[in-house]
Write a protein that holds these residues in place. Structure first.
Motif, PDB file in Angstrom:
ATOM      1  N   LEU A  21       1.001  -1.167  -0.125  1.00  0.00           N
ATOM      2  CA  LEU A  21      -0.035   0.155  -0.046  1.00  0.00           C
ATOM      3  C   LEU A  21       0.948   1.166  -0.024  1.00  0.00           C
ATOM      4  O   LEU A  21       0.380   2.317  -0.449  1.00  0.00           O
ATOM      5  CB  LEU A  21      -1.013   0.080   1.221  1.00  0.00           C
ATOM      6  N   ARG A  22       2.129   1.174   0.378  1.00  0.00           N
ATOM      7  CA  ARG A  22       3.008   2.304   0.220  1.00  0.00           C
ATOM      8  C   ARG A  22       3.284   2.792  -1.280  1.00  0.00           C
ATOM      9  O   ARG A  22       3.919   3.758  -1.611  1.00  0.00           O
ATOM     10  CB  ARG A  22       4.377   2.211   0.787  1.00  0.00           C
ATOM     11  N   ASP A  23       3.094   1.746  -2.264  1.00  0.00           N
ATOM     12  CA  ASP A  23       3.287   1.908  -3.568  1.00  0.00           C
ATOM     13  C   ASP A  23       2.218   2.981  -4.327  1.00  0.00           C
ATOM     14  O   ASP A  23       1.386   2.198  -4.556  1.00  0.00           O
ATOM     15  CB  ASP A  23       3.455   0.761  -4.375  1.00  0.00           C
ATOM     16  N   ASN A  24       2.544   4.221  -4.135  1.00  0.00           N
ATOM     17  CA  ASN A  24       1.570   5.199  -4.465  1.00  0.00           C
ATOM     18  C   ASN A  24       1.801   5.768  -5.666  1.00  0.00           C
ATOM     19  O   ASN A  24       1.047   6.866  -6.412  1.00  0.00           O
ATOM     20  CB  ASN A  24       1.446   6.309  -3.517  1.00  0.00           C
ATOM     21  N   LEU A  25       2.827   5.377  -6.478  1.00  0.00           N
ATOM     22  CA  LEU A  25       3.125   5.641  -7.816  1.00  0.00           C
ATOM     23  C   LEU A  25       2.409   4.850  -9.051  1.00  0.00           C
ATOM     24  O   LEU A  25       1.506   5.259  -9.696  1.00  0.00           O
ATOM     25  CB  LEU A  25       4.529   5.969  -8.102  1.00  0.00           C
ATOM     26  N   GLN A  26       2.836   3.793  -9.050  1.00  0.00           N
ATOM     27  CA  GLN A  26       2.215   2.731 -10.155  1.00  0.00           C
ATOM     28  C   GLN A  26       2.123   1.622  -9.498  1.00  0.00           C
ATOM     29  O   GLN A  26       2.850   0.631  -9.494  1.00  0.00           O
ATOM     30  CB  GLN A  26       3.068   2.654 -11.386  1.00  0.00           C
ATOM     31  N   PRO A  27       1.124   1.235  -8.611  1.00  0.00           N
ATOM     32  CA  PRO A  27       0.993  -0.116  -7.742  1.00  0.00           C
ATOM     33  C   PRO A  27       1.090  -1.232  -8.654  1.00  0.00           C
ATOM     34  O   PRO A  27       0.433  -1.352  -9.881  1.00  0.00           O
ATOM     35  CB  PRO A  27      -0.418   0.030  -7.126  1.00  0.00           C
ATOM     36  N   GLU A  28       1.625  -2.309  -8.273  1.00  0.00           N
ATOM     37  CA  GLU A  28       2.038  -3.665  -8.990  1.00  0.00           C
ATOM     38  C   GLU A  28       0.465  -4.323  -9.121  1.00  0.00           C
ATOM     39  O   GLU A  28      -0.214  -4.161  -8.073  1.00  0.00           O
ATOM     40  CB  GLU A  28       3.176  -4.394  -8.494  1.00  0.00           C
ATOM     41  N   PRO A  29       0.359  -4.963 -10.073  1.00  0.00           N
ATOM     42  CA  PRO A  29      -0.822  -5.936 -10.291  1.00  0.00           C
ATOM     43  C   PRO A  29      -0.798  -6.988  -9.195  1.00  0.00           C
ATOM     44  O   PRO A  29       0.014  -7.633  -8.747  1.00  0.00           O
ATOM     45  CB  PRO A  29      -0.661  -6.809 -11.535  1.00  0.00           C
TER      46      PRO A  29
END
Length: 224
Positions: A21-29
């Protein structure tokens, strides 16, 4: 049995969810993350077989060297290999923070099944300490691994990529070795492990922020 399974799985899922949830740029599938987590789970079995062979067949003269090689080197190297060959070269690995997501997913898949085995053998009494130390330490070693995999992927030159790749496998092995050494070196391990884990979390979260910052620069510099 259900309580043991829940206690074994919950820490790994919670920590993985946090980093995902920290991935706020382009979250992984999410399918890719789950697949990588499952690879980590499956990795436990060949690693256990290799560790058993090394423990029974190799004549170790030092308990510390045996522990470092059988645990730190074997586990971190094979986790690195899984990330490198299944995620690093994948098209979905498209920004630096992805290295952290995939490395943490593999490591927590590994740690979750390992944790389940420990709890089935030793019971729920150790569940809290297993979550606080081994499970979270696997995740934090993976943050360092993933951060430098991300730097390698977007380094721009083959020489820099090779350097970052060496760091991405060497540093987690070193951190894991220090972690194991703390428990081997003294009966008063709690005095050392608390500051060690605090530094791991502090520096790990800084790596998360740096990966985001580097990712923002990488995305804005791409042609539209």
């Amino acid at each position: 049995m259900i309580a043991v399974i829940g206690a074994a799985i919950a820490p790994g899922i919670a920590i993985l969810s946090y980093f995902y949830l920290r991935d706020n740029l382009q979250p992984e599938p999410i399918s890719m993350v789950i697949r990588t987590f499952i690879f980590g789970v499956l990795l436990v079995f060949p690693v256990m077989v290799l560790q058993y062979i090394m423990q029974t067949e190799w004549n170790w003269r030092s308990e510390f060297v045996a522990d470092v090689v059988q645990s730190a080197v074997v586990e971190e190297f094979f986790k690195w290999m899984v990330v490198y060959f299944t995620a690093y070269k994948h098209v979905e690995f498209d920004e630096p923070y992805d290295g952290i997501v995939y490395a943490v997913a593999v490591s927590l898949g590994f740690a979750t099944l390992e944790n389940l085995f420990y709890l089935l053998i030793n019971g729920l009494d150790i569940a809290f300490w297993r979550a606080l130390l081994p499970v979270s330490s696997h995740a934090l070693f993976a943050v360092w691994m993933g951060y430098y995999l991300g730097r390698a992927k977007f380094s721009g030159t083959a020489r820099k990529e090779a350097g970052y790749l060496w760091i991405s496998v060497g540093l987690p092995i070193s951190l894991h070795a220090v972690y194991n050494a703390i428990f081997l070196a003294t009966q008063h391990w709690l005095v050392l492990i608390v500051p060690f884990m605090a530094v791991l979390w502090w520096q790990g979260l800084k790596k998360v922020q740096r990966a985001h910052d580097f990712g923002s620069k990488t995305l804005t510099s791409r042609p539209h």
